[in-house]
Design an enzyme around this catalytic site. Structure first.
Site, PDB file in Angstrom:
ATOM      1  N   SER A 108      32.834 164.438  68.473  1.00  0.00           N
ATOM      2  CA  SER A 108      33.115 165.663  67.730  1.00  0.00           C
ATOM      3  C   SER A 108      31.800 166.341  67.392  1.00  0.00           C
ATOM      4  O   SER A 108      30.737 165.709  67.415  1.00  0.00           O
ATOM      5  CB  SER A 108      33.861 165.314  66.433  1.00  0.00           C
ATOM      6  OG  SER A 108      33.890 166.398  65.530  1.00  0.00           O
ATOM      7  N   TYR A 151      35.733 161.266  58.467  1.00  0.00           N
ATOM      8  CA  TYR A 151      35.825 161.652  59.881  1.00  0.00           C
ATOM      9  C   TYR A 151      34.434 161.780  60.491  1.00  0.00           C
ATOM     10  O   TYR A 151      34.168 161.266  61.588  1.00  0.00           O
ATOM     11  CB  TYR A 151      36.588 162.973  59.976  1.00  0.00           C
ATOM     12  CG  TYR A 151      36.755 163.523  61.370  1.00  0.00           C
ATOM     13  CD1 TYR A 151      37.750 163.037  62.211  1.00  0.00           C
ATOM     14  CD2 TYR A 151      35.934 164.555  61.830  1.00  0.00           C
ATOM     15  CE1 TYR A 151      37.920 163.557  63.489  1.00  0.00           C
ATOM     16  CE2 TYR A 151      36.094 165.081  63.098  1.00  0.00           C
ATOM     17  CZ  TYR A 151      37.093 164.582  63.922  1.00  0.00           C
ATOM     18  OH  TYR A 151      37.251 165.104  65.192  1.00  0.00           O
TER      19      TYR A 151
END
Length: 264
Positions: free
Chosen positions: A147, A160
């Protein structure tokens, strides 16, 4: 350069979390290029069956297996079953993931651990059992879905970001340990994409939509199909000497600090 370098015909690709969204987009890219797709999900068999029907409508050969990527016993059993029933797994895409948007000071430890278990520990578990067989065959491709949060922080997504940052380093360590077996391990880092989940905020005038358009040099949200090229490249012979890298498919976000909102 021959297009055969990008050929994945006849390959078997296990893509976790591939019943919808970006996982399905990458899996479809590989499937349309000739790979057999092993669809994975954990919510329900009906959802897996529905996804398989969607793949097959596009002429893609797909089979489905329901298992929890965070439970090693389920993963081990599923990998053995896939290899026995479908064939050797040539390509693994660790895509399954979750996000919980909570400021760190308000986040429960159990929620933090759940995000890390799914987004960081599960790619280790699935890779461990798939790659054992790849080692015996001296060939394989592993793609971890990282990500932009592997590189940057952002409010309310600390768990996250921690998991995805760890996944980037896990990718490099996997590459370091497994390259000698002719196994390439790399990552893909998606930017912001137009999906059903982002549809409510992808409207003119919405603050986050305006932020993304302004923050992205390409000045738009990504199309999920934009991920297919990176997936095919990292799954094919074209990437045989590429190991331990993350390909960011983000419209240029990580290339710039952005621009003032009043700048054209």
């Amino acid at each position: 350069m021959s297009v055969d370098l990008f050929d994945v015909k006849g390959k078997i690709a296990l893509v976790t979390g591939s019943t919808h969204g970006l996982g399905m987009a990458m899996a479809k890219g590989l499937g349309l290029a000739g790979a057999t797709i092993v669809v994975n999900g954990n919510s329900s068999q009906d959802k897996i069956d529905s996804a398989i029907a969607e793949y097959e409508k596009e002429g893609i050969k797909a089979v489905g297996y329901k298992f929890n990527v965070a439970k090693e016993d389920e993963v081990q059993a599923a990998v053995s079953k896939i290899e026995a029933e479908v064939g050797p797994i040539d390509i693994l895409i660790n895509n399954a993931g979750i996000i919980k948007r909570t400021p760190l000071l308000e986040m429960e430890v159990a929620d933090f651990k759940e995000v890390v278990d799914i987004d960081l520990v599960s790619p280790f578990i699935v890779s461990k059992h798939v790659v054992k067989n790849m080692v015996e065959r001296k060939a394989g491709k592993v793609i971890n879905i990282c990500s932009m949060m592997s590189e940057l922080g952002r409010n309310s997504v600390g768990a996250y970001a921690a998991a995805k940052g760890g996944l980037k380093m896990l990718t490099q360590n996997m590459a370091t340990e497994w390259a000698k077996y002719n196994i390439q391990v790399n990552g893909i880092g998606p930017g912001y994409f137009a999906t059903s989940q982002t549809a409510p905020i992808r409207v003119d005038g919405h603050p986050f939509n305006d932020f993304i358009i302004n923050r992205t040099p390409a000045a738009k949200w990504g199309d999920p199909n934009d991920l297919a090229g990176a997936a095919i490249f990292l799954s094919s012979k074209a990437s045989d000497f590429v190991n331990g890298h993350v390909v960011y498919v983000d419209g240029g976000i990580l290339a710039t600090i952005g621009k003032p909102s009043n700048e054209e």
